[in-house]
Write a protein that holds these residues in place. Sequence first.
Motif, mmCIF file in Angstrom:
data_model
loop_
_atom_site.group_PDB
_atom_site.id
_atom_site.type_symbol
_atom_site.label_atom_id
_atom_site.label_comp_id
_atom_site.label_asym_id
_atom_site.label_seq_id
_atom_site.Cartn_x
_atom_site.Cartn_y
_atom_site.Cartn_z
ATOM 1 N N PHE A 10 0.810 -1.212 0.000
ATOM 2 C CA PHE A 10 0.000 0.000 0.000
ATOM 3 C C PHE A 10 0.850 1.271 0.000
ATOM 4 O O PHE A 10 0.426 2.303 -0.525
ATOM 5 C CB PHE A 10 -0.988 -0.010 1.159
ATOM 6 C CG PHE A 10 -2.074 -1.034 0.961
ATOM 7 C CD1 PHE A 10 -2.917 -0.955 -0.128
ATOM 8 C CD2 PHE A 10 -2.230 -2.077 1.846
ATOM 9 C CE1 PHE A 10 -3.907 -1.895 -0.333
ATOM 10 C CE2 PHE A 10 -3.220 -3.027 1.658
ATOM 11 C CZ PHE A 10 -4.066 -2.935 0.560
ATOM 12 N N GLN A 11 2.037 1.209 0.577
ATOM 13 C CA GLN A 11 2.934 2.362 0.486
ATOM 14 C C GLN A 11 3.369 2.557 -0.960
ATOM 15 O O GLN A 11 3.449 3.681 -1.447
ATOM 16 C CB GLN A 11 4.168 2.139 1.369
ATOM 17 C CG GLN A 11 5.069 3.336 1.483
ATOM 18 C CD GLN A 11 4.473 4.416 2.336
ATOM 19 O OE1 GLN A 11 3.952 4.157 3.394
ATOM 20 N NE2 GLN A 11 4.555 5.642 1.881
ATOM 21 N N GLY A 12 3.608 1.460 -1.662
ATOM 22 C CA GLY A 12 3.948 1.561 -3.081
ATOM 23 C C GLY A 12 2.786 2.052 -3.922
ATOM 24 O O GLY A 12 2.967 2.829 -4.865
ATOM 25 N N SER A 51 9.571 14.484 -4.228
ATOM 26 C CA SER A 51 10.090 15.427 -3.242
ATOM 27 C C SER A 51 10.494 14.636 -1.991
ATOM 28 O O SER A 51 10.626 13.422 -2.037
ATOM 29 C CB SER A 51 9.041 16.488 -2.925
ATOM 30 O OG SER A 51 7.903 15.865 -2.366
ATOM 31 N N THR A 52 10.636 15.301 -0.890
ATOM 32 C CA THR A 52 11.103 14.647 0.335
ATOM 33 C C THR A 52 10.157 13.545 0.795
ATOM 34 O O THR A 52 10.592 12.452 1.132
ATOM 35 C CB THR A 52 11.251 15.699 1.455
ATOM 36 O OG1 THR A 52 12.114 16.726 1.008
ATOM 37 C CG2 THR A 52 11.839 15.068 2.698
ATOM 38 N N GLY A 53 8.862 13.813 0.790
ATOM 39 C CA GLY A 53 7.895 12.806 1.227
ATOM 40 C C GLY A 53 7.908 11.571 0.347
ATOM 41 O O GLY A 53 7.800 10.444 0.826
ATOM 42 N N VAL A 58 9.631 5.829 -0.603
ATOM 43 C CA VAL A 58 10.437 4.796 -1.268
ATOM 44 C C VAL A 58 11.342 4.107 -0.243
ATOM 45 O O VAL A 58 11.488 2.875 -0.249
ATOM 46 C CB VAL A 58 11.256 5.406 -2.429
ATOM 47 C CG1 VAL A 58 12.256 4.416 -2.977
ATOM 48 C CG2 VAL A 58 10.322 5.897 -3.523
ATOM 49 N N ALA A 59 11.928 4.881 0.659
ATOM 50 C CA ALA A 59 12.761 4.288 1.709
ATOM 51 C C ALA A 59 11.933 3.386 2.612
ATOM 52 O O ALA A 59 12.391 2.311 3.021
ATOM 53 C CB ALA A 59 13.436 5.392 2.529
ATOM 54 N N ALA A 60 10.700 3.787 2.912
ATOM 55 C CA ALA A 60 9.823 2.965 3.742
ATOM 56 C C ALA A 60 9.487 1.660 3.045
ATOM 57 O O ALA A 60 9.437 0.599 3.679
ATOM 58 C CB ALA A 60 8.548 3.734 4.084
ATOM 59 N N ILE A 61 9.265 1.704 1.737
ATOM 60 C CA ILE A 61 8.972 0.487 0.978
ATOM 61 C C ILE A 61 10.138 -0.482 1.079
ATOM 62 O O ILE A 61 9.953 -1.683 1.310
ATOM 63 C CB ILE A 61 8.668 0.826 -0.496
ATOM 64 C CG1 ILE A 61 7.355 1.588 -0.592
ATOM 65 C CG2 ILE A 61 8.633 -0.420 -1.357
ATOM 66 C CD1 ILE A 61 7.111 2.207 -1.948
ATOM 67 N N VAL A 62 11.342 0.022 0.925
ATOM 68 C CA VAL A 62 12.534 -0.828 1.004
ATOM 69 C C VAL A 62 12.665 -1.430 2.402
ATOM 70 O O VAL A 62 12.934 -2.632 2.558
ATOM 71 C CB VAL A 62 13.796 -0.024 0.623
ATOM 72 C CG1 VAL A 62 15.059 -0.805 0.911
ATOM 73 C CG2 VAL A 62 13.733 0.387 -0.838
ATOM 74 N N LEU A 63 12.450 -0.636 3.429
ATOM 75 C CA LEU A 63 12.577 -1.137 4.802
ATOM 76 C C LEU A 63 11.471 -2.123 5.155
ATOM 77 O O LEU A 63 11.715 -3.116 5.848
ATOM 78 C CB LEU A 63 12.598 0.029 5.787
ATOM 79 C CG LEU A 63 13.851 0.892 5.721
ATOM 80 C CD1 LEU A 63 13.724 2.083 6.651
ATOM 81 C CD2 LEU A 63 15.088 0.086 6.049
ATOM 82 N N TYR A 64 10.250 -1.883 4.694
ATOM 83 C CA TYR A 64 9.164 -2.843 4.922
ATOM 84 C C TYR A 64 9.481 -4.177 4.256
ATOM 85 O O TYR A 64 9.256 -5.239 4.829
ATOM 86 C CB TYR A 64 7.830 -2.313 4.379
ATOM 87 C CG TYR A 64 7.177 -1.253 5.210
ATOM 88 C CD1 TYR A 64 7.139 -1.337 6.595
ATOM 89 C CD2 TYR A 64 6.564 -0.164 4.611
ATOM 90 C CE1 TYR A 64 6.518 -0.367 7.346
ATOM 91 C CE2 TYR A 64 5.941 0.817 5.366
ATOM 92 C CZ TYR A 64 5.926 0.710 6.739
ATOM 93 O OH TYR A 64 5.313 1.674 7.482
#
Length: 113
Positions: A10-12, A51-53, A58-64
């Motif tokens: 869902f983040q993606g 942008s920053t968000g 994208v970083a959250a997707i990788v960490l999840y």
Amino acid sequence: SIYFFMACLFQGLSLLIFRSNACEKGFFSPYFQNSTVSAEDAVESVSCSLSTGSKLAVAAIVLYFYCMCLVPKAVPPQPVGGNAFLMQQQPQPAADGGDAAERGNADHTPAAS
């Protein structure tokens, strides 16, 4: 593991806005027809770029995804509280394989014959 998969998915999906027509010029014009503010004035600084968000998403997707891969390798912790006390109170099997009745009872007095 399923929770990390769902969070990753869902983040993606939230990043699909960049491929939609919301990034086209004039998309918001119908929403400002009866307004005193024109659509160009209200959204002139809006742009569809990472942008920053978006970079943090994208970083959250990788960490999840990384956490989802680590869950099967995780070792569950020992129980805390009452369960640990109950586990200590249970009789442990003898290391030599002998029966507890042959060795005597729990307070180390010899067994009655």
